[in-house]
Design a protein around this motif. Structure first.
Motif, PDB file in Angstrom:
ATOM      1  N   UNK A  44       0.856  -1.191   0.000  1.00  0.00           N
ATOM      2  CA  UNK A  44       0.000   0.000   0.000  1.00  0.00           C
ATOM      3  C   UNK A  44       0.889   1.237   0.000  1.00  0.00           C
ATOM      4  N   UNK A  45       0.322   2.348  -0.453  1.00  0.00           N
ATOM      5  CA  UNK A  45       1.063   3.604  -0.416  1.00  0.00           C
ATOM      6  C   UNK A  45       1.232   4.078   1.016  1.00  0.00           C
ATOM      7  N   UNK A  46       2.096   5.053   1.200  1.00  0.00           N
ATOM      8  CA  UNK A  46       2.301   5.675   2.509  1.00  0.00           C
ATOM      9  C   UNK A  46       2.150   7.181   2.308  1.00  0.00           C
ATOM     10  N   UNK A  47       0.916   7.636   2.281  1.00  0.00           N
ATOM     11  CA  UNK A  47       0.658   9.047   1.998  1.00  0.00           C
ATOM     12  C   UNK A  47       1.229   9.934   3.097  1.00  0.00           C
ATOM     13  N   UNK A  48       1.822  11.026   2.679  1.00  0.00           N
ATOM     14  CA  UNK A  48       2.301  12.042   3.604  1.00  0.00           C
ATOM     15  C   UNK A  48       2.349  13.356   2.846  1.00  0.00           C
ATOM     16  N   UNK A  49       2.051  14.450   3.510  1.00  0.00           N
ATOM     17  CA  UNK A  49       2.001  15.729   2.812  1.00  0.00           C
ATOM     18  C   UNK A  49       3.349  16.123   2.201  1.00  0.00           C
ATOM     19  N   UNK A  50       4.434  15.495   2.640  1.00  0.00           N
ATOM     20  CA  UNK A  50       5.743  15.789   2.054  1.00  0.00           C
ATOM     21  C   UNK A  50       6.014  14.963   0.805  1.00  0.00           C
ATOM     22  N   UNK A  51       5.071  14.115   0.429  1.00  0.00           N
ATOM     23  CA  UNK A  51       5.238  13.319  -0.790  1.00  0.00           C
ATOM     24  C   UNK A  51       5.610  11.884  -0.536  1.00  0.00           C
ATOM     25  N   UNK A  52       4.870  11.215   0.303  1.00  0.00           N
ATOM     26  CA  UNK A  52       5.136   9.815   0.607  1.00  0.00           C
ATOM     27  C   UNK A  52       5.095   8.941  -0.628  1.00  0.00           C
ATOM     28  N   UNK A  53       5.673   7.746  -0.548  1.00  0.00           N
ATOM     29  CA  UNK A  53       5.767   6.885  -1.728  1.00  0.00           C
ATOM     30  C   UNK A  53       4.430   6.255  -2.128  1.00  0.00           C
ATOM     31  N   UNK A  54       4.273   6.131  -3.435  1.00  0.00           N
ATOM     32  CA  UNK A  54       3.100   5.459  -4.005  1.00  0.00           C
ATOM     33  C   UNK A  54       3.177   3.957  -3.724  1.00  0.00           C
ATOM     34  N   UNK A  55       2.057   3.286  -3.884  1.00  0.00           N
ATOM     35  CA  UNK A  55       2.001   1.843  -3.628  1.00  0.00           C
ATOM     36  C   UNK A  55       2.972   1.074  -4.518  1.00  0.00           C
ATOM     37  N   UNK A  56       3.141   1.510  -5.766  1.00  0.00           N
ATOM     38  CA  UNK A  56       4.051   0.814  -6.677  1.00  0.00           C
ATOM     39  C   UNK A  56       5.487   0.879  -6.161  1.00  0.00           C
ATOM     40  N   UNK A  57       5.879   2.026  -5.593  1.00  0.00           N
ATOM     41  CA  UNK A  57       7.246   2.159  -5.082  1.00  0.00           C
ATOM     42  C   UNK A  57       7.437   1.367  -3.794  1.00  0.00           C
ATOM     43  N   UNK A  58       6.434   1.368  -2.926  1.00  0.00           N
ATOM     44  CA  UNK A  58       6.509   0.544  -1.719  1.00  0.00           C
ATOM     45  C   UNK A  58       6.611  -0.925  -2.117  1.00  0.00           C
ATOM     46  N   UNK A  59       5.901  -1.305  -3.175  1.00  0.00           N
ATOM     47  CA  UNK A  59       5.916  -2.689  -3.636  1.00  0.00           C
ATOM     48  C   UNK A  59       7.313  -3.123  -4.079  1.00  0.00           C
TER      49      UNK A  59
END
Length: 135
Positions: A44-59
């Protein structure tokens, strides 16, 4: 590609994670990828107002932590039954760099298709050009 050649098990894996793990504003997208050995990896993504990583990048990190360094196909699915969502520009570039032969499932529910990552980012510099199969 025809819809019947789509990896429906992969789409359902991402949709299941989106339904069961994406709760609240911090996790709104799920991704699933099929490794070359047949395994499915999810994230899953890790949303954060500073630009957390998308789900594809976490994957990508989750797959590596499980020893899956070669991925065949990836798909992202949004929470709240949003369905398949194409990767953003940053993810397209990173996916191309890591997996230049990757297929990405995109499209509307009635017209899903698996396209090469290169089709989603045409005329791009391929950082990982040495990884391309030249046969």
């Amino acid at each position: 590609m025809r819809t019947d050649s789509i990896d429906h098990e992969l789409i359902e894996a991402a949709a299941h994670v989106a339904r069961t793990r994406c709760q609240g504003d911090n996790h709104t997208m799920a991704a699933a990828a099929r490794a070359r050995d047949g395994r499915i990896v999810t994230a899953v993504n890790a949303y954060h107002f500073t630009g957390g990583p998308c789900a594809e990048l976490v994957l990508i990190g989750a797959a590596a932590s499980q020893g899956a360094y070669e991925l065949d196909t990836i798909v992202a699915v949004g929470d709240r039954d949003r369905g398949v969502v194409p990767p953003c520009g940053r993810c397209r570039q990173v996916l191309l760099d890591y997996f230049p032969t990757l297929k990405v499932i995109v499209g509307r529910p009635d017209h899903l298709r698996a396209v090469p990552i290169t089709a989603l980012l045409p005329e791009s510099y391929i950082w990982a050009h040495h990884q391309l199969d030249t046969d």
